[in-house]
Design a protein around this motif. Structure first.
Motif, PDB file in Angstrom:
ATOM      1  N   UNK A  33       0.849  -1.184   0.000  1.00  0.00           N
ATOM      2  CA  UNK A  33       0.000   0.000   0.000  1.00  0.00           C
ATOM      3  C   UNK A  33       0.886   1.236   0.000  1.00  0.00           C
ATOM      4  N   UNK A  34       0.670   2.100  -0.969  1.00  0.00           N
ATOM      5  CA  UNK A  34       1.485   3.314  -1.068  1.00  0.00           C
ATOM      6  C   UNK A  34       2.868   3.021  -1.618  1.00  0.00           C
ATOM      7  N   UNK A  57      -1.197   2.380  -5.291  1.00  0.00           N
ATOM      8  CA  UNK A  57      -1.071   3.771  -4.839  1.00  0.00           C
ATOM      9  C   UNK A  57      -2.186   4.582  -5.474  1.00  0.00           C
ATOM     10  N   UNK A  58      -2.193   5.870  -5.170  1.00  0.00           N
ATOM     11  CA  UNK A  58      -3.078   6.784  -5.865  1.00  0.00           C
ATOM     12  C   UNK A  58      -2.617   6.908  -7.314  1.00  0.00           C
ATOM     13  N   UNK A  97       0.050 -11.118   2.778  1.00  0.00           N
ATOM     14  CA  UNK A  97       0.843 -10.082   3.445  1.00  0.00           C
ATOM     15  C   UNK A  97       0.435  -8.723   2.913  1.00  0.00           C
ATOM     16  N   UNK A  98       0.378  -7.741   3.814  1.00  0.00           N
ATOM     17  CA  UNK A  98       0.269  -6.337   3.411  1.00  0.00           C
ATOM     18  C   UNK A  98       1.502  -5.623   3.950  1.00  0.00           C
ATOM     19  N   UNK A  99       2.174  -4.878   3.078  1.00  0.00           N
ATOM     20  CA  UNK A  99       3.351  -4.089   3.452  1.00  0.00           C
ATOM     21  C   UNK A  99       3.088  -2.637   3.100  1.00  0.00           C
ATOM     22  N   UNK A 100       3.475  -1.736   4.005  1.00  0.00           N
ATOM     23  CA  UNK A 100       3.384  -0.312   3.698  1.00  0.00           C
ATOM     24  C   UNK A 100       4.492   0.436   4.419  1.00  0.00           C
ATOM     25  N   UNK A 130       2.941  -5.610   7.736  1.00  0.00           N
ATOM     26  CA  UNK A 130       4.262  -5.044   8.027  1.00  0.00           C
ATOM     27  C   UNK A 130       4.213  -3.544   7.727  1.00  0.00           C
ATOM     28  N   UNK A 131       4.511  -2.733   8.743  1.00  0.00           N
ATOM     29  CA  UNK A 131       4.485  -1.280   8.564  1.00  0.00           C
ATOM     30  C   UNK A 131       5.829  -0.691   8.985  1.00  0.00           C
TER      31      UNK A 131
END
Length: 201
Positions: A33-34, A57-58, A97-100, A130-131
């Motif tokens: 994300x992003x 992303x945007x 998994x989500x990573x940002x 994971x942030x």
């Protein structure tokens, strides 16, 4: 296509990768994300070829992300999806998994809350979040440089600012995510890991 460059991405990619190598051994599908410039995606994708790395992303950041992916020639790093933390354009399944990185202090708190809510629904049981970024502890900055960075962020936009780790953890817990690790990173940053709890039956 316009390929943008972030010096911060260049500096932090190796410390982040050192943790991800150990954490992302038994997973296959990552949603970032992003994705920003796209640098992290291609670097981590090249170093972790067992992963499918989905960028997002945007829309205004898509050209740079696409340029980095195109130049890399990697088949496991996918073109960006349109993902707005507060919007409706979110994948519904398929990621473990989500990573940002460096997003929570840019988003408004409402957007951070929305992001966690959607991640909680998106991740399967035992899925990972994971942030990476700077965080406050006990309501206090961890360094004078972080205090200066927070002031800079708030001067750019009133909704920005370094978040308190306790509020972030409360938000994660409310969405079924259990904190498993808090890694110290260079330049007073952290890499935080949560795991999706099993659903009670």
């Amino acid at each position: 296509m316009t390929k943008l460059y972030s010096a911060a991405c260049e500096r932090n990619r190796d410390p982040i990768l050192a943790v991800l190598r150990n954490v992302l051994t038994d997973v296959s599908q990552v949603l970032e994300i992003g994705s920003g410039t796209g640098q992290h995606a291609v670097y981590f994708g090249a170093a972790l070829p067992h992963l499918i790395w989905q960028t997002s992303d945007l829309s205004e950041n898509h050209p740079s992300i696409r340029a980095w992916i195109s130049e890399s020639g990697l088949s496991n790093v996918l073109p960006p999806l349109l993902v707005d933390a507060a919007g409706d354009e979110w994948p519904v399944s398929g990621f473990d998994v989500v990573f940002t990185a460096n997003t929570c202090h840019i988003m408004s708190w409402d957007e951070v809350q929305s992001m966690f809510s959607r991640i909680g629904r998106l991740l399967p049981e035992a899925g990972l979040l994971c942030i990476y970024g700077p965080f406050n502890y006990d309501g206090r900055f961890t360094s004078s440089s972080n205090a200066q960075f927070d002031a800079q962020l708030r001067s750019q936009a009133a909704h920005r600012g370094i978040r308190d780790i306790e509020k972030i953890n409360d938000l994660a817990l409310a969405n079924g995510l259990i904190a498993t690790a808090d890694h110290a990173m260079p330049a007073n940053n952290r890499l935080l890991i949560w795991r999706k709890a099993a659903v009670a039956v």
